[in-house]
Design an enzyme around this catalytic site. Structure first.
Site, PDB file in Angstrom:
ATOM      1  N   ASN A   1      -7.696  55.110 -21.177  1.00 31.72           N
ATOM      2  CA  ASN A   1      -8.535  54.680 -20.049  1.00 31.72           C
ATOM      3  C   ASN A   1      -9.970  55.117 -20.314  1.00 31.72           C
ATOM      4  O   ASN A   1     -10.358  56.252 -20.036  1.00 31.72           O
ATOM      5  CB  ASN A   1      -8.021  55.273 -18.736  1.00 31.72           C
ATOM      6  N   GLU A   2     -10.725  54.189 -20.859  1.00 29.65           N
ATOM      7  CA  GLU A   2     -12.095  54.474 -21.280  1.00 29.65           C
ATOM      8  C   GLU A   2     -13.037  54.448 -20.060  1.00 29.65           C
ATOM      9  O   GLU A   2     -12.643  53.990 -18.976  1.00 29.65           O
ATOM     10  CB  GLU A   2     -12.532  53.419 -22.300  1.00 29.65           C
ATOM     11  N   PRO A   3     -14.284  54.914 -20.228  1.00 24.91           N
ATOM     12  CA  PRO A   3     -15.261  54.823 -19.149  1.00 24.91           C
ATOM     13  C   PRO A   3     -15.311  53.408 -18.576  1.00 24.91           C
ATOM     14  O   PRO A   3     -15.240  52.422 -19.320  1.00 24.91           O
ATOM     15  CB  PRO A   3     -16.576  55.201 -19.846  1.00 24.91           C
TER      16      PRO A   3
ATOM     17  N   SER B   1     -12.970  52.483 -16.413  1.00 27.41           N
ATOM     18  CA  SER B   1     -11.620  52.266 -15.872  1.00 27.41           C
ATOM     19  C   SER B   1     -11.611  52.583 -14.382  1.00 27.41           C
ATOM     20  O   SER B   1     -12.290  53.508 -13.928  1.00 27.41           O
ATOM     21  CB  SER B   1     -10.610  53.185 -16.567  1.00 27.41           C
TER      22      SER B   1
END
Ligand code: GLP
Length: 277
Positions: A169-171, A173
């Site tokens: 879950n990258e920035p 998300s």
């Protein structure tokens, strides 16, 4: 202000405090931190077995949890820990990815844990990197459903990426996100490039449990070791909740521990701890 240092009967080295709802536990060495988390997992597995129930674990990949898995294997071999009642759900997998590829998380989990304990292969769930693109959405919903059908995750193990990602879950998300196909950040791909023999060969995509999926777990234990994790640990614990650092979403959960070595904790400021949880 509270004094952060608390006694611990088993380990004089440990320092712990609470900030933004996150219990921070700092060990002198990563090995002691890993053994502590493995002991908690083993205790949960045994407790569930005594009650005739399954124990549902959320598992992570990366270098950080390897020592936890090594200790669980030791407990299985030397201290009679059975994983027959354990059901596992892994956080993520690169996409596309063949299960027998060197970088596959299926292979990683088999080599680091599953091949060495008595877990039933039927109880192991890892996002499938071979699903065809037109079936991914449906597949991700099935993964969510399988977690719910199993009764939800009792304990989710997490690492943390330098972008603040949990799972993948990258920035950007969303807090309520569920299992889905995501695009990886350049920083994350750069960190993974050594495993793939260069950035151009590193996947752009991955399937990951969502932030919302992770937050449904009853306990969350995030491990981070080493100086290179200290900046993102500081932002995750002491920063405001923001989609630019997805790990900050853990503030709201209620049963989260960050289990750190002293290097990963080196930028934290215990004197700003919450008075109470
Ligand atoms: C990958 C994994 C994450 C993991 C991160 C950190 O991105 N998908 O789950 O937390 O790597 O890896 P390491 O533990 O090797 O630092």
């Amino acid at each position: 202000m509270i004094q952060p240092t608390e006694k611990n009967d088993d380990n004089d080295d440990i320092v712990q405090w609470v900030r933004n709802g996150i219990a921070v536990r700092v060990f002198g060495e990563a090995a002691d931190a890993s053994n502590s988390v493995a002991a908690e997992i083993a205790s949960l597995i045994r407790q569930r077995a005594d009650d005739g129930e399954q124990c549902i674990l959320g598992l992570a990949t990366g270098s950080t949890p390897v020592r936890v898995y090594r200790e669980l294997i030791r407990l299985h071999r030397e201290e009679n820990l059975s994983m027959k009642n354990v059901v596992t759900f892994n956080l993520d997998e690169y996409f596309p990815m063949k299960p027998n590829a060197a970088q596959s998380y299926v292979r990683f989990m088999n080599e680091q844990l599953f091949d060495h304990v008595d877990i039933s292969p039927d109880n192991i769930h890892i996002p499938d990197g071979t699903v065809t693109p037109d079936r991914v959405t449906e597949y991700c919903q099935q993964y969510e459903d399988a977690i719910d059908t199993a009764g939800g995750i009792d304990l989710q193990l997490l690492g943390i990426g330098r972008t603040g990602h949990v799972g993948f879950n990258e920035p950007g998300s969303e807090q309520a996100s569920t299992t889905r196909l995501v695009r990886l950040c350049e920083i994350t791909r750069t960190d993974a490039a050594k495993d793939f023999g260069g950035l151009e060969k590193t996947p752009q995509l991955a399937i990951t449990m969502g932030v919302g999926t992770i937050l449904r777990s009853r306990r969350i234990r995030l491990l981070a070791f080493g100086e290179h994790k200290s900046a993102i640990v500081e932002r995750s614990v002491q920063g405001a909740i923001s989609d630019s650092v997805p790990a900050t979403y853990l503030h709201d959960h209620g049963n989260v521990e960050f289990v750190l070595d002293s290097a990963a904790a080196s930028k934290l400021n215990p004197s700003t701890a919450d008075v109470s949880h």
